[in-house]
Design an enzyme around this catalytic site. Structure first.
Site, PDB file in Angstrom:
ATOM      1  N   TYR A  20       5.240  -3.912   8.714  1.00 44.04           N
ATOM      2  CA  TYR A  20       5.308  -2.678   9.498  1.00 44.04           C
ATOM      3  C   TYR A  20       5.415  -2.937  11.005  1.00 44.04           C
ATOM      4  O   TYR A  20       4.578  -2.462  11.783  1.00 44.04           O
ATOM      5  CB  TYR A  20       4.070  -1.807   9.188  1.00 44.04           C
ATOM      6  CG  TYR A  20       4.111  -1.252   7.783  1.00 44.04           C
ATOM      7  CD1 TYR A  20       4.724  -0.019   7.530  1.00 44.04           C
ATOM      8  CD2 TYR A  20       3.583  -1.961   6.703  1.00 44.04           C
ATOM      9  CE1 TYR A  20       4.791   0.483   6.243  1.00 44.04           C
ATOM     10  CE2 TYR A  20       3.654  -1.463   5.415  1.00 44.04           C
ATOM     11  CZ  TYR A  20       4.251  -0.247   5.191  1.00 44.04           C
ATOM     12  OH  TYR A  20       4.329   0.243   3.922  1.00 44.04           O
ATOM     13  N   TYR A 148      -2.682   5.055  -1.595  1.00 41.49           N
ATOM     14  CA  TYR A 148      -1.711   4.014  -1.273  1.00 41.49           C
ATOM     15  C   TYR A 148      -1.459   3.198  -2.542  1.00 41.49           C
ATOM     16  O   TYR A 148      -2.405   2.730  -3.179  1.00 41.49           O
ATOM     17  CB  TYR A 148      -2.214   3.089  -0.153  1.00 41.49           C
ATOM     18  CG  TYR A 148      -1.228   1.976   0.117  1.00 41.49           C
ATOM     19  CD1 TYR A 148      -0.057   2.228   0.836  1.00 41.49           C
ATOM     20  CD2 TYR A 148      -1.423   0.698  -0.400  1.00 41.49           C
ATOM     21  CE1 TYR A 148       0.876   1.226   1.042  1.00 41.49           C
ATOM     22  CE2 TYR A 148      -0.484  -0.309  -0.198  1.00 41.49           C
ATOM     23  CZ  TYR A 148       0.661  -0.034   0.522  1.00 41.49           C
ATOM     24  OH  TYR A 148       1.602  -1.011   0.713  1.00 41.49           O
ATOM     25  N   ASP A 249      -5.208   2.388 -10.200  1.00 40.46           N
ATOM     26  CA  ASP A 249      -4.736   1.310  -9.332  1.00 40.46           C
ATOM     27  C   ASP A 249      -5.959   0.622  -8.724  1.00 40.46           C
ATOM     28  O   ASP A 249      -6.553   1.112  -7.770  1.00 40.46           O
ATOM     29  CB  ASP A 249      -3.821   1.903  -8.248  1.00 40.46           C
ATOM     30  CG  ASP A 249      -3.278   0.831  -7.309  1.00 40.46           C
ATOM     31  OD1 ASP A 249      -3.769  -0.310  -7.342  1.00 40.46           O
ATOM     32  OD2 ASP A 249      -2.354   1.153  -6.529  1.00 40.46           O
ATOM     33  N   LYS A 278      -4.185  -8.353  -5.457  1.00 40.97           N
ATOM     34  CA  LYS A 278      -4.968  -8.796  -4.290  1.00 40.97           C
ATOM     35  C   LYS A 278      -5.963  -9.925  -4.573  1.00 40.97           C
ATOM     36  O   LYS A 278      -5.596 -11.080  -4.460  1.00 40.97           O
ATOM     37  CB  LYS A 278      -5.609  -7.583  -3.629  1.00 40.97           C
ATOM     38  CG  LYS A 278      -4.554  -6.742  -2.902  1.00 40.97           C
ATOM     39  CD  LYS A 278      -5.136  -5.839  -1.831  1.00 40.97           C
ATOM     40  CE  LYS A 278      -4.077  -5.327  -0.882  1.00 40.97           C
ATOM     41  NZ  LYS A 278      -3.443  -4.068  -1.253  1.00 40.97           N
TER      42      LYS A 278
HETATM   43  C1  LIG Z   1      -2.175  -3.569  -1.623  1.00 44.33           C
HETATM   44  C2  LIG Z   1      -2.094  -2.482  -2.610  1.00 44.33           C
HETATM   45  C3  LIG Z   1      -0.932  -2.285  -3.392  1.00 44.33           C
HETATM   46  C4  LIG Z   1       0.320  -3.106  -3.206  1.00 44.33           C
HETATM   47  O1  LIG Z   1       0.137  -4.446  -3.444  1.00 44.33           O
HETATM   48  P1  LIG Z   1       1.179  -5.512  -2.800  1.00 44.33           P
HETATM   49  O2  LIG Z   1       0.727  -6.821  -3.364  1.00 44.33           O
HETATM   50  O3  LIG Z   1       1.027  -5.401  -1.328  1.00 44.33           O
HETATM   51  O4  LIG Z   1       2.541  -5.124  -3.263  1.00 44.33           O
HETATM   52  C5  LIG Z   1      -0.963  -1.283  -4.327  1.00 44.33           C
HETATM   53  N1  LIG Z   1      -2.050  -0.499  -4.500  1.00 44.33           N
HETATM   54  C6  LIG Z   1      -3.174  -0.677  -3.788  1.00 44.33           C
HETATM   55  C7  LIG Z   1      -4.356   0.199  -4.052  1.00 44.33           C
HETATM   56  C8  LIG Z   1      -3.231  -1.659  -2.807  1.00 44.33           C
HETATM   57  O5  LIG Z   1      -4.343  -1.795  -2.081  1.00 44.33           O
END
Ligand SMILES: *Cc1c(COP(=O)(O)O)cnc(C)c1O
Length: 432
Positions: A20, A148, A249, A278
């Site tokens: 970004y 997100y 997620d 992550k």
């Molecule tokens: C970081 C994140 C993503 C995306 O993961 P990337 O490895 O950056 O593509 C998706 N959902 C959540 C909740 C995240 O924190």
């Protein structure tokens, strides 16, 4: 060849995109030469105490010898091999570990190469579930504001409409359904009215919906908010009532960050599809996974089409799987719950006083996550420089000054970080 730090920074500025950022007007970057434990060692010799765990991922700190040696061992036997028609111990072992840790019933594992891809796969699973059953027209997702889910186009379309710049991408991102931000805040008392708007949307649009997708309990990059697990329980009930699939997620929250192994555990629920990433490899390599239950996998596999249409080149990369296995072994054999609890207590004690500052709107803490929400956006470059001068690594984001340190951070190091945060947000000139 010995390269001077300045040359690296100059070349970087001229040729490399960072997350970004602008190519014409890039924010300053700092060259890190090594990272060890909770310290980032800059090329100029300075050391910074890390408050970010490289965006939720380096939970055991950097260069942990157990993970490094697992990677070295794996690299010397097989760094990568295609996953089509081939399997290997690191992938199978990882799937077993994930199934054992995950909420009940999630025992089908898709290994993806990044968080965004694992969310894409989760959404694709949901679409394919309905298509395989011969149900047409279920093209939309229901989500909540403030979320997100990644940077690719489908995942972007379920990010918060304002934070995700849907206006800017109008006609490019798909229009999904958004319920208001989940309420109440974590720890506040539940009232029926908190689920009304969501319940109305899911019932009204049932026939168009493939799935509900949300971040359980902790909303990460979309605003760093913590909401009541009761909201999540009620979403699960509404999904059961309407037959709509639930995608959780857990990419930011997974592996202990919120104080539970998975944030879904706060509500004691199990989603139909769960994404992790992550912290999966302890911050060493890119890897993510999409777990599904048998309802989803049977629905896809027993249908007319029969296969899940996804398979990236580096699917199940053995090196990344070996790193993940080592990281998960470290985690389950460590007193992570006590560590996260202790970090939580210290963050509460040391950040709460900031709530009194005129520059600060709110201070929130959950697990090993500490957030100061300010009234104005930080001057990113100035505040970043302030933190580096103080010997800590904290990266402000809009109005948020927040940390999610490695679990192994010592109380003394954590105090250095929180003191720098408190001093930073007190300074009006560090805001735009
Ligand atoms: C970081 C994140 C993503 C995306 O993961 P990337 O490895 O950056 O593509 C998706 N959902 C959540 C909740 C995240 O924190």
């Amino acid at each position: 060849m010995q390269t001077l730090p300045q040359t690296i920074l100059d070349f970087d500025r001229e040729h490399l995109w960072h997350p970004y950022t602008s190519m014409r007007d890039p924010l300053p970057v700092y060259e890190v030469a090594r990272a060890q434990g909770v310290r980032l060692c800059l090329a100029d010799g300075r050391e910074l105490i890390d408050g970010m765990a490289s965006w939720w991922s380096a939970i055991h700190g950097y260069s942990h010898p157990f993970i490094i040696s697992a990677i070295q061992k794996q690299a010397s036997s097989m760094a990568h091999v295609m996953f089509g028609g081939i399997t290997h111990r690191p992938a199978v072992e990882l799937a077993k570990r994930l199934i054992d840790l995950a909420p009940h019933g999630l025992d089908r594992v898709f290994l993806a190469d990044s968080g965004s891809v694992s969310v894409e796969v989760g959404m694709k699973m949901a679409y394919q579930y309905w298509l395989s059953k011969g149900v047409k027209g279920r093209t939309r997702m229901l989500t909540v504001r403030g979320g997100y889910h990644g940077d690719t186009f489908r995942t972007m379309s379920v990010c918060d409409p304002e934070g995700g710049m849907h206006q800017f991408f109008k006609g490019i991102v798909f229009e999904h359904l958004f319920a208001p931000k989940p309420e109440p805040c974590f720890g506040d008392s539940w009232e029926e009215k908190h689920i009304e708007a969501f319940a109305k949307l899911i019932r009204l649009h049932t026939d168009e919906l493939a799935a509900v997708i949300l971040e359980p309990v902790v909303q990460g990059a979309g605003g760093m908010r913590f909401y009541s697990p009761e909201f999540l329980s009620r979403v699960r009930e509404l999904c059961d009532e309407t037959g709509i699939l639930l995608i959780a997620d857990e990419i930011a929250t997974g592996f202990g960050r919120s104080g539970q192994m998975f944030a879904c555990d706060w509500a004691g629920i199990s989603p139909d599809i769960m994404c992790v990433g992550k912290a999966l490899t302890g911050g060493t390599m890119t890897l993510a996974a999409t777990l599904a239950n048998r309802r989803v996998s049977d629905g896809i596999s027993n249908g007319t089409h029969g296969i899940l249409n996804h398979g990236p080149t580096f699917m199940g990369n053995p090196l990344a799987c070996a790193a993940a296995n080592a990281s998960l072994e470290l985690l389950v054999n460590s007193p992570w719950e006590e560590r996260v609890d202790q970090i939580e207590g210290q963050l509460r004690a040391e950040l709460s006083p900031c709530a009194e500052l005129p520059t600060v709107q709110d201070v929130r803490v959950l697990g090993a996550i500490g957030v100061i929400e300010c009234r104005r956006p930080a001057d990113a470059a100035a505040m970043q420089q302030f933190f580096v001068d103080r010997g800590v690594w904290v990266r402000p984001f809009g109005r948020l000054v927040y940390i999610m340190p490695p679990y192994i951070i010592s109380p003394e190091d954590l105090s250095e970080v929180t003191a720098a945060m408190a001093d930073a947000v007190a300074q009006k000139e560090l805001f735009t």
